[in-house]
Design a protein around this motif. Sequence first.
Motif, short mmCIF file in Angstrom:
data_model
loop_
_atom_site.label_atom_id
_atom_site.label_comp_id
_atom_site.label_asym_id
_atom_site.label_seq_id
_atom_site.Cartn_x
_atom_site.Cartn_y
_atom_site.Cartn_z
N ALA A 196 44.87 41.72 48.34
CA ALA A 196 43.63 41.79 47.92
C ALA A 196 42.94 42.65 48.91
O ALA A 196 41.78 43.41 48.96
CB ALA A 196 42.50 40.35 48.12
N THR A 202 43.78 46.28 48.33
CA THR A 202 42.85 46.97 47.04
C THR A 202 41.35 46.87 47.54
O THR A 202 40.58 47.32 46.51
CB THR A 202 43.37 46.21 45.86
OG1 THR A 202 43.00 44.92 45.87
CG2 THR A 202 44.68 46.18 45.71
N ASP A 242 39.56 44.03 47.27
CA ASP A 242 38.85 43.02 46.49
C ASP A 242 38.67 41.83 47.29
O ASP A 242 39.38 40.78 47.33
CB ASP A 242 40.17 42.76 45.28
CG ASP A 242 39.43 41.92 44.10
OD1 ASP A 242 38.43 41.21 44.38
OD2 ASP A 242 40.13 41.69 43.11
N ASP A 248 36.41 39.62 46.69
CA ASP A 248 36.20 38.22 45.91
C ASP A 248 37.52 37.72 45.88
O ASP A 248 37.88 36.23 46.02
CB ASP A 248 35.51 38.45 44.55
CG ASP A 248 34.16 38.89 44.69
OD1 ASP A 248 33.61 38.78 45.51
OD2 ASP A 248 33.78 39.42 43.54
N ARG A 249 38.68 38.32 45.39
CA ARG A 249 40.08 37.82 45.47
C ARG A 249 40.64 37.33 46.79
O ARG A 249 41.10 36.20 46.83
CB ARG A 249 40.93 38.91 44.72
CG ARG A 249 42.31 38.39 44.40
CD ARG A 249 43.32 39.34 43.93
NE ARG A 249 44.64 39.11 43.55
CZ ARG A 249 45.66 40.01 43.24
NH1 ARG A 249 45.54 41.05 43.41
NH2 ARG A 249 46.91 39.15 42.98
#
Length: 382
Positions: A173, A176, A178, A180-181
């Motif tokens: 995560a 990338t 991300d 939230d992940r």
Amino acid sequence: MTRLTIITGPDRGRTITPADDGAPIVLGRKSSDIVLSDPTVSRRHAELRFDGGRWTVRDLDSSNGTFVNEQKVAEPLELRHNDQIRCGATVLLFESTQSPGQARKRSDSDASAPTDQGGETMVGSTSGSLVSKTSARRHRQAVQAGLAALNRSHGIKNLLQALAGSREVVDQAFKTGDMDRARRGWRVLNSNLDRINRLIGDLLKLSRDSRPNLTDCDLNALLRQIVQTVRQRAAKKNILLGLQLDADIDTVALDEDRIAEAVLNVILNAIDAVDPDKGNIAVATQADPPNNQVIIKVSDNGPGIEDTQVIFEPFHTTTLKKGTGLGLPIAKKIIAEHSGKIHVESTPGHGATFTIQLPTRPNPKAHTVSFRPERSGAEESA
């Protein structure tokens, strides 16, 4: 009649009836008369033999040694009723009506064994050296904790795999961007870290000798606090949780924090056992002045318990999701340190009742035994 019951290890619960025809019986992983699936057992680990009206055991140059009651077997040793034979992480309980059932006699060297500075009797350790009874007891506790951890190694491995998986999720995560992940993965990672911390903490509690810090305690007030603590957890499963207290109970000499932990473990065990929307748990206290003791009962209408002894063994649980599997063993240890006793009565399909008996002025050196006290008490609203 002679019987061997495997009480720890991968084959726990298995019962073996060896023939007393005089032929040697080999225990081991392969090419053995009694095959054990324990990977810490050698292919040909130990030998049992019935000769001259007695059973003996000898080690067959195994990798990890053979032990009887945690004393290493260096030469053929006569077995007595209720001896425990350990091969690797597997312990077999030896029971025989042909055995005298008496304590093994001390040798002349044992009779003249030295004592330590505190006056404790010195006993032989598994390495052949002399240690105090306290050291030997601590060694047995450490061995039991280690064997229990080995028995539950698959569950612990799952925890570690969950940690590794969560870490990979968080790492990916971050790569990338991300977030939230990453936050979801971090929550899972923290949850599993907390479970491992609880597991290690509980293992330390189980293996460590400690003496309770006794103070005068209002037992009924303590029970009110404990029940209030778990009431929300019971409400989530829509479980009825009742409390009845005996007003005749005076102050009791207890280590308040530790007894609270022990009783809490028993109540949480009941909450986990009963069905949602149908569960009914009753917690009660009872004074017993003639015996200078107080009684605590925790009853539930859960599925009951088939083996009321094995539940006090470390890691006796079908999953680590609800805890570490050490709650009841820790409760038993705490109660024993207060000179108390714990007993469970249960019929499969008809619930269970845990009964705790605590002396009003305990002797911290006492040991746990079974008992069957009666039940009474005035009910208090849930």
